[in-house]
Design an enzyme around this catalytic site. Structure first.
Site, PDB file in Angstrom:
ATOM      1  N   LEU A  10      32.649   7.899  25.760  1.00 42.78           N
ATOM      2  CA  LEU A  10      33.716   7.298  26.550  1.00 42.78           C
ATOM      3  C   LEU A  10      34.931   8.217  26.611  1.00 42.78           C
ATOM      4  O   LEU A  10      35.548   8.380  27.655  1.00 42.78           O
ATOM      5  CB  LEU A  10      34.084   5.943  25.947  1.00 42.78           C
ATOM      6  CG  LEU A  10      34.865   4.964  26.804  1.00 42.78           C
ATOM      7  CD1 LEU A  10      34.073   4.609  28.053  1.00 42.78           C
ATOM      8  CD2 LEU A  10      35.150   3.695  25.990  1.00 42.78           C
ATOM      9  N   GLY A  11      35.257   8.820  25.453  1.00 37.57           N
ATOM     10  CA  GLY A  11      36.382   9.756  25.405  1.00 37.57           C
ATOM     11  C   GLY A  11      37.668   9.130  24.912  1.00 37.57           C
ATOM     12  O   GLY A  11      38.750   9.383  25.469  1.00 37.57           O
TER      13      GLY A  11
ATOM     14  N   HIS B 282      14.206  10.323   8.602  1.00 33.79           N
ATOM     15  CA  HIS B 282      14.106  10.622   7.175  1.00 33.79           C
ATOM     16  C   HIS B 282      12.677  10.474   6.638  1.00 33.79           C
ATOM     17  O   HIS B 282      12.370  10.958   5.547  1.00 33.79           O
ATOM     18  CB  HIS B 282      15.086   9.759   6.363  1.00 33.79           C
ATOM     19  CG  HIS B 282      14.695   8.329   6.195  1.00 33.79           C
ATOM     20  ND1 HIS B 282      15.215   7.320   6.986  1.00 33.79           N
ATOM     21  CD2 HIS B 282      13.853   7.722   5.343  1.00 33.79           C
ATOM     22  CE1 HIS B 282      14.712   6.159   6.609  1.00 33.79           C
ATOM     23  NE2 HIS B 282      13.875   6.375   5.619  1.00 33.79           N
TER      24      HIS B 282
ATOM     25  N   ASP C  15      18.730   8.529  13.171  1.00 36.94           N
ATOM     26  CA  ASP C  15      17.596   8.429  12.242  1.00 36.94           C
ATOM     27  C   ASP C  15      16.316   8.004  12.963  1.00 36.94           C
ATOM     28  O   ASP C  15      15.520   7.236  12.432  1.00 36.94           O
ATOM     29  CB  ASP C  15      17.901   7.471  11.094  1.00 36.94           C
ATOM     30  CG  ASP C  15      16.978   7.696   9.894  1.00 36.94           C
ATOM     31  OD1 ASP C  15      16.310   8.749   9.853  1.00 36.94           O
ATOM     32  OD2 ASP C  15      16.903   6.813   9.021  1.00 36.94           O
TER      33      ASP C  15
ATOM     34  N   GLY D  40       9.089   2.306   2.056  1.00 39.74           N
ATOM     35  CA  GLY D  40       7.803   2.347   2.757  1.00 39.74           C
ATOM     36  C   GLY D  40       7.847   1.600   4.067  1.00 39.74           C
ATOM     37  O   GLY D  40       7.045   1.845   4.962  1.00 39.74           O
ATOM     38  N   ASN D  41       8.793   0.657   4.188  1.00 38.34           N
ATOM     39  CA  ASN D  41       8.987  -0.066   5.445  1.00 38.34           C
ATOM     40  C   ASN D  41       9.710   0.778   6.489  1.00 38.34           C
ATOM     41  O   ASN D  41       9.700   0.441   7.677  1.00 38.34           O
ATOM     42  CB  ASN D  41       9.804  -1.346   5.226  1.00 38.34           C
ATOM     43  CG  ASN D  41       8.944  -2.546   4.897  1.00 38.34           C
ATOM     44  OD1 ASN D  41       8.984  -3.065   3.789  1.00 38.34           O
ATOM     45  ND2 ASN D  41       8.150  -2.997   5.864  1.00 38.34           N
ATOM     46  N   SER D  42      10.371   1.847   6.061  1.00 42.17           N
ATOM     47  CA  SER D  42      11.165   2.657   6.977  1.00 42.17           C
ATOM     48  C   SER D  42      10.316   3.144   8.145  1.00 42.17           C
ATOM     49  O   SER D  42       9.235   3.706   7.949  1.00 42.17           O
ATOM     50  CB  SER D  42      11.755   3.864   6.251  1.00 42.17           C
ATOM     51  OG  SER D  42      12.745   3.466   5.344  1.00 42.17           O
TER      52      SER D  42
END
Length: 463
Positions: free
Chosen positions: A279-280, A122, A152, A222-224
């Site tokens: 895994l299913g 993002h 992300d 801003g830390n993202s």
């Protein structure tokens, strides 16, 4: 007379000696010390010995980890174009005339000396231009190598003149609740900011069917994309999200575990996209009437409601009603524990699944496979790749089978049919289906070409 007086004196003397001896040797004394100090008394409430090292906070040294991390965390700026002002001119003549550049900011972590940087999807989404500023204030243009919206995570690269300081991925599975961590990033454009906290929880599910590390280290806009490191300086997470009504830090934040981020980055570099092993199985969401009815609302583990056809779980013999308690060395108490670990694996990886079945604990090896089904965009149909039986029945090797139909389209007889084309573009598998349905306009016409069990072609047009 003198004799009587002397006897009386001896008797008194003997009595005094006897009383003194009793007081000295036999009577228990009970002293109370009285002082002028009026503080409240302090009592020991537990017999457990306390540490002679004090509270423990002063024993932790953050300086080395912080010094090593700040130089490997960068400031990321992306430039996107606004969609116009919404004026009457825009309505008649389009918005290109009034598009204005908008600048967004975030953080990133250098993971190799030749300039590869991991950040959040993002942070760079829809960017026309990405710039990276190092801790020494040098700025570079960055190239977007790849990104994964589901986790992300994104990978970008800069070309620097010399080798860059970088952080190596640590093992997020080894992170412990209560362990000290540092969050390093650029909140509010304040470069090289370090905050400290502890790991508050692991395998936290935020409704994205994904696993996050929760921490109380302060994280703000801003830390993202910045680093979450332990006191050894190991990168154990990529700071991603906060949950807040104000948009600012309110006591807890979330990071993508490093094992997931590392796997996504390696997939992008090697394959160009993310290789998801599954895994299913299908499970029952907790706190639902169906979960209560089945009696699995409060179980310790993950309840298997059904097993997906042709999946690794089906081939390994997992069954409906099994309760997954552990996968490899990771304890499974809730669904996020399971998905968090599986997200760090690829198709072809084998995992050891420990299940509880009718009171017995069984360990079953399962080979993970590539995802065989998904829900397509816009129309919301659930489709899956064709099995060998499907190929024989419908006499085709290409296409996807419709296995789930939302309420809106249930009157069209779509269930069980094979989609072979969307707007006359061939559909070979679920990846084609996801891409082509994602290109559908909500305001135009869409034609879908399908096969029924008799091999006959049908064409439906949706407005």
């Amino acid at each position: 007379m003198k004799k009587i007086a002397s006897l009386l004196l001896m008797a008194l003397f003997a009595g005094a000696i006897t009383l003194g001896a009793y007081k000295l040797f036999f009577e228990k004394t009970d002293y109370q010390l009285v002082s002028t100090d009026d503080k409240m008394p302090v009592f020991t409430t537990s017999n457990t010995p306390t540490s002679n090292k004090g509270s423990g906070i002063n024993e932790v040294d953050f300086t080395i980890a912080a010094e090593n991390t700040v130089n490997a965390v960068v400031h990321v700026k992306n430039v996107t174009m606004s969609s116009g002002s919404g004026s009457l001119w825009d309505f008649f003549y389009g918005t290109e005339r009034n598009q204005q550049p908008q600048v967004g900011t975030g953080s990133g972590v250098i993971i190799s000396p030749d300039g590869y940087i991991v950040t959040n999807n993002h942070v760079i989404a829809k960017a026309k231009e990405v710039k990276v500023t190092l801790n020494n204030n040098k700025t570079y243009d960055a190239e977007i190598i790849g990104a994964d919206q589901n986790t992300d995570i994104a990978l970008i690269k800069i070309e620097a003149e010399t080798g860059l300081p970088y952080l190596a991925f640590g093992d997020s599975d080894n992170a412990k609740i209560g362990e000290w961590v540092l969050a390093v990033g650029n909140p509010f454009n304040l470069t090289s900011t370090v905050t400290a906290g502890i790991v508050s929880a692991k395998a936290r599910d935020l409704g994205r069917r994904q696993s996050f590390i929760q921490t109380d280290a302060a994280v703000n806009p801003g830390n993202s994309g910045g680093a979450l490191v332990n006191t050894n300086g190991d990168l154990i997470g990529i700071n991603t999200a906060i949950t807040s009504q104000t948009g600012s830090y309110v006591g807890y934040s979330f990071a993508v575990p490093s094992n997931i981020a590392k796997k996504v980055v390696e997939d992008i570099m090697e394959y160009g996209n993310v290789q998801n092993g599954i895994l299913g199985i299908n499970t029952i969401p907790v706190n639902t009437p169906y979960a209560v009815e089945k009696g699995v609302n409060e179980i310790d583990g993950v309840y298997i409601d059904n097993v997906v056809e042709d999946s690794g779980a089906a081939e390994a013999g997992l069954q409906s009603g099994d309760i997954i308690r552990q996968i490899d060395d990771v304890k499974v108490r809730r669904f996020a524990d399971l998905t968090g670990y599986i997200s760090s694996k690829r198709p072809g990886d084998e995992v050891q699944v420990k299940v509880k079945r009718e009171g017995d604990l069984l360990t079953i090896p399962v080979m993970l496979k590539a995802r065989q089904s998904l829900v397509v965009p816009v129309m919301g149909l659930e489709v899956k790749n064709l099995s060998k039986d499907d190929q024989k029945t419908y006499k085709t090797k290409k296409g996807v089978k419709i296995t789930g139909v939302p309420e809106t389209y249930r009157g069209y007889g779509l269930q069980g049919k094979i989609i072979v084309a969307v707007d006359d573009k061939e559909v070979k598998d679920i990846q084609d289906a996801r891409r082509l349905f994602g290109e559908i306009s909500r305001y135009g016409k869409t034609s879908i070409t399908m096969l029924n069990e008799d091999g006959e072609r049908e064409r439906l047009i949706f407005q």
